[in-house]
Enzyme design. Structure first.
Site, PDB file in Angstrom:
ATOM      1  N   GLU A 313       0.856  -1.180   0.000  1.00 48.19           N
ATOM      2  CA  GLU A 313       0.000   0.000   0.000  1.00 48.19           C
ATOM      3  C   GLU A 313       0.897   1.235   0.000  1.00 48.19           C
ATOM      4  O   GLU A 313       2.110   1.133   0.180  1.00 48.19           O
ATOM      5  CB  GLU A 313      -0.905   0.025   1.240  1.00 48.19           C
ATOM      6  CG  GLU A 313      -2.347  -0.354   0.972  1.00 48.19           C
ATOM      7  CD  GLU A 313      -3.136   0.728   0.242  1.00 48.19           C
ATOM      8  OE1 GLU A 313      -2.564   1.816  -0.038  1.00 48.19           O
ATOM      9  OE2 GLU A 313      -4.319   0.511  -0.030  1.00 48.19           O
ATOM     10  N   HIS A 314       0.291   2.366  -0.215  1.00 48.59           N
ATOM     11  CA  HIS A 314       0.979   3.641  -0.006  1.00 48.59           C
ATOM     12  C   HIS A 314       0.489   4.208   1.311  1.00 48.59           C
ATOM     13  O   HIS A 314      -0.632   4.724   1.393  1.00 48.59           O
ATOM     14  CB  HIS A 314       0.676   4.611  -1.150  1.00 48.59           C
ATOM     15  CG  HIS A 314       1.280   4.196  -2.452  1.00 48.59           C
ATOM     16  ND1 HIS A 314       0.617   4.307  -3.666  1.00 48.59           N
ATOM     17  CD2 HIS A 314       2.495   3.646  -2.738  1.00 48.59           C
ATOM     18  CE1 HIS A 314       1.399   3.863  -4.627  1.00 48.59           C
ATOM     19  NE2 HIS A 314       2.537   3.458  -4.090  1.00 48.59           N
ATOM     20  N   ARG A 467      -5.469   3.717  -0.180  1.00 51.01           N
ATOM     21  CA  ARG A 467      -6.440   2.955  -0.977  1.00 51.01           C
ATOM     22  C   ARG A 467      -5.834   2.513  -2.306  1.00 51.01           C
ATOM     23  O   ARG A 467      -6.474   2.581  -3.357  1.00 51.01           O
ATOM     24  CB  ARG A 467      -7.731   3.754  -1.193  1.00 51.01           C
ATOM     25  CG  ARG A 467      -8.416   4.169   0.085  1.00 51.01           C
ATOM     26  CD  ARG A 467      -9.846   4.613  -0.130  1.00 51.01           C
ATOM     27  NE  ARG A 467      -9.959   5.818  -0.926  1.00 51.01           N
ATOM     28  CZ  ARG A 467      -9.947   7.053  -0.432  1.00 51.01           C
ATOM     29  NH1 ARG A 467      -9.816   7.240   0.879  1.00 51.01           N
ATOM     30  NH2 ARG A 467     -10.083   8.094  -1.215  1.00 51.01           N
ATOM     31  N   HIS A 468      -4.586   2.028  -2.243  1.00 48.29           N
ATOM     32  CA  HIS A 468      -3.871   1.566  -3.430  1.00 48.29           C
ATOM     33  C   HIS A 468      -3.320   0.153  -3.208  1.00 48.29           C
ATOM     34  O   HIS A 468      -2.106  -0.036  -3.173  1.00 48.29           O
ATOM     35  CB  HIS A 468      -2.704   2.503  -3.754  1.00 48.29           C
ATOM     36  CG  HIS A 468      -3.079   3.915  -4.014  1.00 48.29           C
ATOM     37  ND1 HIS A 468      -2.193   4.973  -3.867  1.00 48.29           N
ATOM     38  CD2 HIS A 468      -4.241   4.477  -4.423  1.00 48.29           C
ATOM     39  CE1 HIS A 468      -2.798   6.097  -4.171  1.00 48.29           C
ATOM     40  NE2 HIS A 468      -4.051   5.829  -4.495  1.00 48.29           N
ATOM     41  N   PRO A 469      -4.135  -0.867  -3.045  1.00 47.58           N
ATOM     42  CA  PRO A 469      -3.590  -2.219  -2.839  1.00 47.58           C
ATOM     43  C   PRO A 469      -2.893  -2.740  -4.090  1.00 47.58           C
ATOM     44  O   PRO A 469      -3.403  -2.626  -5.204  1.00 47.58           O
ATOM     45  CB  PRO A 469      -4.833  -3.052  -2.499  1.00 47.58           C
ATOM     46  CG  PRO A 469      -5.969  -2.309  -3.136  1.00 47.58           C
ATOM     47  CD  PRO A 469      -5.607  -0.858  -3.041  1.00 47.58           C
TER      48      PRO A 469
END
Length: 531
Positions: A313-314, A467-469
Site C-alpha cells: 500500500e501507499h 487505498r492503493h492495494p
C-alpha cells in the site's frame, strides 16, 4: 441498460471486473473485432444519480462507504494484520469500479521504481523497464484524458505533450511555493485524469469539489467511459454477476469457464477462449484462491504460493497547520501542486516520498458544530477562527513487498453466496516508517517557514492507507516466485491473464491507476495476438 444475465455462447474473451483495467481491455479488444463479455460483481449506477450521491457524501448521516452502497454481506471482509485495513473504503463494486470514487491523479512511475533490487539491493526488479512502457503510458494518458504540464524536473522522460493543459495552482499553492522556494524545494503541477477543457465528449471540470468520492459532472475520468466504448463496439457487460470461481480443463492448462451468480442465486458458466481477471489488488487473489481444485489445491495459478502475498500500500503521512492569516482557500476537491524532489533517492533509506499540497480550508461549519456542539454566535466565532486558515501537506511513501502482508480466505466468515471472505493482513514495515518520518520532517519545515503552527501529524506506526492495494499476484520471470509473466499471463494457465495493480512487483510512491491502465494496454496486444 441491464439486459439478460444468461451467458453468451463461447466468446473470445471473458473479463472479470469493469474497473479501469477491465474496461480499457474490453474496449480495446472489442474494437479489434473480438467478441467480449464483462462480468461485474456490482450494479450499474445511473449517471443521473451522481448529484444525489454527492449530497449523500456531504450529509453527516452518511459515511464514505454509503456513497456507492458498499457494505453488508456482499462486501464482508476481515482484517487480521497489525494495522487495520479498511477494505470497503478502498473499492467500489459496480460498473466503473474504484474509479467511481478515486481522486484522479495520474503520475507515471519513475525509472527507479522498476529497478529497486539493482539500484538499492531491496525487494526485486520488475521484469520490464520504464522504457518498455513509455508508448503505453502515452496511450493511457490519451485514452483517459490527462491534464498536465512538463514543469516537473524530476519526472521520467516523455516524448509527447499531455492531452490537456494543466490545472492552475490554487491560492494556497502559492503560499506553499513561496516557503518551498526559500527551502530550495521545487514545486510543480500534478497530472490528473480530469478535464481542464472539454475532452472526449465530456465537459471541463465544473468545480463541485467532491472529486473523491463522486464527480457529478463526469469531467473526472472513470471507467464507465471505456465501458460505453466497449459496449458500442459490441461488448456485453453483465452487472450484478459476481464470479464465484474459474474452472479449468482436465490438464489444468487452460481456463474453460467463469462461474458467476445472478441476483436470484442461479449459477451460470461463461465459456471463452481467453480470460482476464481485473478485480483489483484484493478480489483478484481472492478469486484465484476460491478457484482451488485437485490440480491447484492452493488456489488457481498459485503453484508459486505467491497468490495473495506481497500486499503493498501507499501509507499516507500528513502534517496539519494553522496559519495566522487567511488563506481564503476553498475546497478545490483535488491537488494542484506537488513535489517529487524527494522521490529519486541515492541511498536505500529513506525510500521515495511524494509530497502533496492539499487545497484544504479547514473543517466545515457543520463539522465544527457537530464536533463541538457550538451554535449561534459561538459557531460563527469558531468558523471565523477555524475555517480559511488551515493548511495540510500530505505524502505517499514507498512500502517494500513483504510476503507476510497478504490476502487469504477467512473460512470462519462468508459472503452472501457462502464463500469465505477475504482476510487482509497488512503492516507498514520499517522502510515505510522511515520514509513517513522523513516526509513529516520536510512537511514540518515547510509549515514552520510559512509561519504556521503545526497542529498534528499522522501516527507513522498506524497510518491510513491511500487505498492503493498492489502486489498480490506479482509479475516475474521465475514461475517459482511469481504469478504472471511479462505478458500479464499466468505462468500456470496459458489463457488466463491478470490486469490489475496486483501484478506490480514493487509499488513505488506514485498513484497506481495510470500504470494499471498502461499495463492493461500492453496485455491487450498479447491477448489479441493469441486470438
Amino acid at each position: 441498460m441491464t439486459g439478460p444475465r444468461t451467458p453468451s455462447d463461447r466468446v473470445d474473451v471473458c473479463i472479470v471486473g469493469s474497473g479501469p483495467a477491465g474496461a480499457v481491455t474490453a474496449a480495446a479488444l472489442a474494437e479489434r473485432g473480438h467478441e467480449v463479455i464483462v462480468l461485474e460483481a456490482g450494479p450499474r449506477f445511473d449517471f443521473a444519480d451522481r448529484q444525489h450521491r454527492m449530497e449523500r457524501h456531504l450529509r453527516p448521516a452518511h459515511g464514505w462507504t454509503d456513497v456507492w452502497d458498499m457494505g453488508g454481506p456482499r462486501d464482508a471482509y476481515t482484517s487480521s494484520g497489525p494495522v487495520d485495513y479498511p477494505l470497503n473504503t478502498t473499492r467500489v463494486k459496480g460498473v466503473g469500479g474504484t474509479t467511481l470514487h478515486w481522486l484522479g491523479l495520474t503520475p507515471r512511475f519513475h525509472e527507479k521504481d522498476f529497478e529497486m533490487e539493482s539500484r538499492y539491493g531491496l525487494a526485486t526488479d520488475w521484469p520490464i523497464a520504464y522504457d518498455d512502457l513509455r508508448p503505453y503510458y502515452a496511450e493511457a494518458e490519451t485514452q483517459m484524458g490527462v491534464a498536465g504540464a512538463e514543469d516537473n524536473p524530476f519526472a521520467p522522460p516523455r516524448e509527447e505533450s499531455f492531452p490537456m493543459e494543466r490545472f492552475p495552482p490554487s491560492y494556497s499553492d502559492s503560499l506553499f511555493a513561496e516557503a518551498c522556494e526559500e527551502l530550495d524545494i521545487a514545486v510543480h503541477s500534478v497530472p490528473q485524469a480530469r478535464n481542464s477543457e472539454p475532452y472526449d465528449g465530456r465537459s471541463a471540470c465544473q468545480g463541485w469539489g467532491t472529486c473523491a468520492p463522486v464527480c457529478p459532472s463526469g469531467a473526472k475520468y472513470d471507467a464507465t467511459v471505456h465501458v460505453r466504448k466497449a459496449e458500442q463496439a459490441g461488448t456485453r457487460v453483465i452487472d450484478r454477476a459476481p464470479v464465484q470461481r474459474l474452472e479449468h480443463d482436465s490438464e489444468g492448462e487452460r481456463v474453460e469457464a467463469a462461474v458467476y451468480a445472478t441476483p436470484d442465486g442461479t449459477e451460470h458458466r461463461q465459456e471463452a477462449r481467453q480470460f482476464v481477471v481485473a478485480c483489483g489488488g484484493i478480489e483478484t487473489p481472492r478469486l484465484l484462491l476460491l478457484s482451488q481444485s485437485e490440480t491447484y489445491p492452493d488456489g488457481l495459478a498459485n503453484s508459486s504460493g505467491a497468490v495473495g502475498r506481497y500486499l503493498m500500500e501507499h501509507a499516507f503521512a500528513g502534517t496539519n497547520g494553522l496559519l495566522l492569516e487567511r488563506t481564503e482557500q476553498h475546497e478545490t476537491g483535488f491537488i494542484t501542486s506537488e513535489s517529487h524532489q524527494f522521490y529519486d533517492h541515492e541511498d536505500s533509506t529513506p525510500g521515495s516520498v511524494k509530497l502533496e499540497f492539499f487545497n484544504y480550508a479547514g473543517p466545515s461549519p457543520l463539522d465544527i458544530a457537530l464536533g463541538d456542539g457550538r451554535w449561534g454566535t459561538d459557531l460563527l466565532e469558531a468558523v471565523d477562527f477555524e475555517f480559511g486558515n488551515r493548511l495540510q501537506i500530505g505524502a505517499l511513501v514507498e512500502q517494500l513487498p513483504d510476503p507476510t502482508n497478504r490476502v487469504t480466505l477467512d473460512t470462519d466468515e462468508t459472503d452472501d453466496h457462502g464463500n469465505p471472505v477475504p482476510d487482509v493482513s497488512w503492516g507498514v514495515g520499517n522502510h515505510a516508517i522511515a520514509a513517513m518520518e522523513h516526509a513529516q520532517e520536510i512537511q514540518r519545515r515547510i509549515l514552520t517557514t510559512m509561519g504556521a503552527r503545526v497542529t498534528g501529524q499522522t501516527d507513522v506506526h498506524d497510518p491510513g492507507p491511500a487505498r492503493h492495494p498492489m502486489g498480490t499476484t506479482r509479475m516475474g520471470t521465475d514461475p517459482a516466485e511469481s504469478v504472471v509473466d511479462t505478458r500479464l499471463r499466468t505462468h500456470d494457465l496459458e489463457n488466463l491473464s491478470i490486469a490489475s495493480s496486483s501484478v506490480f512487483p514493487t509499488g513505488g510512491a506514485m498513484n497506481p491507476t495510470l500504470t494499471i491502465v498502461t499495463l492493461a494496454l500492453k496485455a491487450v496486444e498479447h491477448i489479441d495476438a493469441d486470438l
